[in-house]
Design an enzyme around this catalytic site. Structure first.
Site, PDB file in Angstrom:
ATOM      1  N   CYS A  70       0.812  -1.212   0.000  1.00  0.00           N
ATOM      2  CA  CYS A  70       0.000   0.000   0.000  1.00  0.00           C
ATOM      3  C   CYS A  70       0.849   1.267   0.000  1.00  0.00           C
ATOM      4  CB  CYS A  70      -0.931  -0.036   1.203  1.00  0.00           C
ATOM      5  SG  CYS A  70      -1.790  -1.611   1.325  1.00  0.00           S
ATOM      6  N   ASN A 111      -9.875  -0.895   2.100  1.00  0.00           N
ATOM      7  CA  ASN A 111      -8.451  -0.752   1.814  1.00  0.00           C
ATOM      8  C   ASN A 111      -8.229  -0.989   0.319  1.00  0.00           C
ATOM      9  OD1 ASN A 111      -5.694  -1.057   1.525  1.00  0.00           O
ATOM     10  ND2 ASN A 111      -5.428  -2.314   3.344  1.00  0.00           N
ATOM     11  N   HIS A 131      -2.619   6.353   4.135  1.00  0.00           N
ATOM     12  CA  HIS A 131      -3.164   5.140   3.528  1.00  0.00           C
ATOM     13  C   HIS A 131      -4.364   4.679   4.363  1.00  0.00           C
ATOM     14  CE1 HIS A 131      -3.827   1.170   2.193  1.00  0.00           C
ATOM     15  NE2 HIS A 131      -3.302   0.604   3.266  1.00  0.00           N
TER      16      HIS A 131
HETATM   17  O1  UT7 Z   1      -2.649  -2.359   4.254  1.00  0.00           O
HETATM   18  C1  UT7 Z   1      -2.291  -3.386   5.144  1.00  0.00           C
HETATM   19  C2  UT7 Z   1      -3.332  -4.462   5.086  1.00  0.00           C
HETATM   20  N1  UT7 Z   1      -3.789  -5.000   6.327  1.00  0.00           N
HETATM   21  C3  UT7 Z   1      -4.156  -4.274   7.415  1.00  0.00           C
HETATM   22  O2  UT7 Z   1      -4.072  -3.089   7.488  1.00  0.00           O
HETATM   23  C4  UT7 Z   1      -4.725  -5.059   8.580  1.00  0.00           C
HETATM   24  C5  UT7 Z   1      -4.335  -4.494   9.924  1.00  0.00           C
HETATM   25  N2  UT7 Z   1      -5.057  -5.201  10.982  1.00  0.00           N
HETATM   26  C6  UT7 Z   1      -6.358  -4.949  11.216  1.00  0.00           C
HETATM   27  O3  UT7 Z   1      -6.954  -4.085  10.593  1.00  0.00           O
HETATM   28  C7  UT7 Z   1      -7.033  -5.749  12.296  1.00  0.00           C
HETATM   29  O4  UT7 Z   1      -6.087  -6.540  12.972  1.00  0.00           O
HETATM   30  C8  UT7 Z   1      -8.156  -6.683  11.733  1.00  0.00           C
HETATM   31  C9  UT7 Z   1      -9.323  -5.840  11.257  1.00  0.00           C
HETATM   32  C10 UT7 Z   1      -7.640  -7.526  10.580  1.00  0.00           C
HETATM   33  C11 UT7 Z   1      -8.673  -7.619  12.819  1.00  0.00           C
HETATM   34  O5  UT7 Z   1      -9.105  -6.866  13.948  1.00  0.00           O
HETATM   35  P1  UT7 Z   1      -8.634  -7.302  15.409  1.00  0.00           P
HETATM   36  O6  UT7 Z   1      -9.326  -6.409  16.368  1.00  0.00           O
HETATM   37  O7  UT7 Z   1      -7.144  -7.289  15.418  1.00  0.00           O
HETATM   38  O8  UT7 Z   1      -9.246  -8.750  15.531  1.00  0.00           O
HETATM   39  P2  UT7 Z   1      -8.510 -10.093  15.917  1.00  0.00           P
HETATM   40  O9  UT7 Z   1      -7.405 -10.441  14.983  1.00  0.00           O
HETATM   41  O10 UT7 Z   1      -8.172 -10.016  17.348  1.00  0.00           O
HETATM   42  O11 UT7 Z   1      -9.654 -11.178  15.692  1.00  0.00           O
HETATM   43  C12 UT7 Z   1     -10.746 -11.238  16.571  1.00  0.00           C
HETATM   44  C13 UT7 Z   1     -11.716 -12.325  16.154  1.00  0.00           C
HETATM   45  C14 UT7 Z   1     -11.102 -13.657  15.753  1.00  0.00           C
HETATM   46  O12 UT7 Z   1     -11.900 -14.664  16.336  1.00  0.00           O
HETATM   47  P3  UT7 Z   1     -11.409 -15.470  17.630  1.00  0.00           P
HETATM   48  O13 UT7 Z   1     -10.132 -16.115  17.218  1.00  0.00           O
HETATM   49  O14 UT7 Z   1     -11.217 -14.431  18.705  1.00  0.00           O
HETATM   50  O15 UT7 Z   1     -12.538 -16.390  17.886  1.00  0.00           O
HETATM   51  C15 UT7 Z   1     -11.269 -13.707  14.265  1.00  0.00           C
HETATM   52  O16 UT7 Z   1     -11.429 -15.034  13.787  1.00  0.00           O
HETATM   53  O17 UT7 Z   1     -12.466 -11.902  15.020  1.00  0.00           O
HETATM   54  C16 UT7 Z   1     -12.551 -12.964  14.079  1.00  0.00           C
HETATM   55  N3  UT7 Z   1     -12.744 -12.414  12.743  1.00  0.00           N
HETATM   56  C17 UT7 Z   1     -13.958 -12.072  12.263  1.00  0.00           C
HETATM   57  N4  UT7 Z   1     -15.187 -12.154  12.794  1.00  0.00           N
HETATM   58  C18 UT7 Z   1     -16.207 -11.722  12.041  1.00  0.00           C
HETATM   59  C19 UT7 Z   1     -11.800 -12.125  11.813  1.00  0.00           C
HETATM   60  N5  UT7 Z   1     -12.376 -11.607  10.716  1.00  0.00           N
HETATM   61  C20 UT7 Z   1     -13.718 -11.573  10.971  1.00  0.00           C
HETATM   62  C21 UT7 Z   1     -14.834 -11.142  10.240  1.00  0.00           C
HETATM   63  N6  UT7 Z   1     -16.062 -11.229  10.822  1.00  0.00           N
HETATM   64  N7  UT7 Z   1     -14.725 -10.640   9.006  1.00  0.00           N
END
Ligand code: UT7
Length: 345
Positions: A122, A292, A262
């Site tokens: 990005c 994104n 970004h």
């Molecule tokens: O340009 C660079 C590209 N990437 C990024 O910028 C990503 C940067 N990271 C983020 O934006 C965040 O870490 C995320 C949005 C990807 C995730 O948010 P988070 O608050 O860090 O959530 P997490 O990783 O702690 O996941 C929490 C839970 C998990 O379930 P368990 O393991 O706690 O049961 C995931 O499986 O949320 C679950 N989960 C979802 N639930 C519903 C992951 N994706 C989804 C979803 N819907 N789409």
């Protein structure tokens, strides 16, 4: 103030800006029909409400071409006025050759050099601006810089961890020297290659060639992403590189009218605002609408900030970006007092 980076008496910078957004809008509720997710989860964790999805008949070069034509129209230049093309994308038209070659042929610019910044994540567009600026400084070239991504085509629509985050878009800028140019006052970039396996698409290269078995396992579309680590790094690096570019230009955060970062996640943008100690009102945010869009996110956000009248003549605007690699980059722009690209405000 006398800024560095002038060619003759004219500043080097953005002569024109253009974007292209596919028509189809996809909501979070629609995603919930494909994967186990909800509008509530996506909004709470990312701020994203909608994103654009390219139509089946559209490809990366189509999006890029449309944005490039819009950027040329913005500064009333013709394809023949362009000397070079640099195109940042992680979702190319084909594997070989690069997307820039397709855009060059269709834009009708003649046999000028053109190349992709592939896999630059990005941060690609901001990095490309820095390269373009140095090309103008070196020999007066007018460079078409494009950031384009058709991420929804290549990702796994069954992986809820990543599919809901991305969208398709293209943004372009004509970089050159001119009286009305939005000056690129300073630019800087960096890479931490030790983190290259934390965010990316592994399959398809020489390490993990595509095989029938890997396709059956869905590995060809798997976006590897350690979300929390990427989040932490994105906040830290975008803040750090912002301060570095300000230091390079000899100005402070108080001098900056608007930060255009970004757009990956609303929580990341809020955290960057806190880290830079500026009100959220001085950070432009449109991730809610587009998700994104990778290397297209910064030019699309900059275009919208200008279009919405968020930038006034004389303003300093800070671009900051972070992505796979990890790569990061920042550029400080100064909108001119006199008419030029600013007249689009
Ligand atoms: O340009 C660079 C590209 N990437 C990024 O910028 C990503 C940067 N990271 C983020 O934006 C965040 O870490 C995320 C949005 C990807 C995730 O948010 P988070 O608050 O860090 O959530 P997490 O990783 O702690 O996941 C929490 C839970 C998990 O379930 P368990 O393991 O706690 O049961 C995931 O499986 O949320 C679950 N989960 C979802 N639930 C519903 C992951 N994706 C989804 C979803 N819907 N789409």
């Amino acid at each position: 103030m006398d800024w560095p980076g002038k060619r003759g008496s004219h500043p080097i910078g953005l002569l024109g800006l253009g974007i292209h957004l596919p028509e189809r809008v996809m909501t979070n509720d629609e995603w919930a029909e494909y994967v186990d997710t909800s509008d509530e989860w996506i909004v709470e964790r990312t701020g994203i409400r909608t994103r654009r999805i390219a139509g089946r008949e559209e490809s990366t070069a189509d999006l890029a071409l449309a944005a490039a034509q819009a950027a040329l129209a913005d500064c009333a230049l013709e394809p023949a006025d362009i000397d070079e093309i640099v195109l940042a994308t992680d979702t190319p038209e084909v594997f070989i050759p690069d997307t820039a070659a397709y855009v060059q042929a269709r834009l009708g610019v003649g046999h000028i050099p053109c190349y992709d910044l592939a896999g630059s994540g990005c941060a690609g567009f901001v990095l490309a601006l820095d390269i373009a600026r140095s090309r103008t400084l070196a020999d007066g070239r007018r460079v078409l810089v494009i950031g384009v991504e058709l991420l929804t085509r290549l990702m796994d629509w069954q992986d809820r961890n990543t599919c809901v985050l991305f969208g398709d878009a293209a943004g372009a800028a004509v970089v050159g020297a001119g009286p009305g140019a939005v000056e690129i006052v300073a630019a800087t970039a960096g890479t931490d290659g030790s983190k290259s396996d934390i965010l990316g698409v592994e399959a398809g290269g020489t390490r993990l060639p595509i095989t029938v078995e890997r396709v059956q396992q869905g590995l060809h579309k798997l976006v590897v992403m350690e979300g929390r680590e990427v989040f932490r790094e994105a906040v830290g690096r975008m803040s750090q590189v912002s301060l570095q570019v300000l230091e390079k230009a000899g100005v402070s955060m108080d001098d900056v009218a608007l930060v255009v970062p970004h757009q990956a996640n609303l929580r990341i943008l809020n955290a960057v605002a806190r880290r830079l100690d500026i009100p959220e009102a001085r950070v432009f945010m449109n991730v809610q609408e587009y998700g994104n869009t990778g290397s297209a996110s910064v030019p699309v956000a900059l275009w919208e900030a200008r279009d919405q009248g968020r930038i006034k003549p004389g303003d300093l605007v800070l671009l900051t970006a972070f992505g796979a690699g990890f790569h990061w980059a920042a550029a400080l722009l100064r909108f001119q007092e006199s008419p030029g690209i600013d007249s689009g405000c």
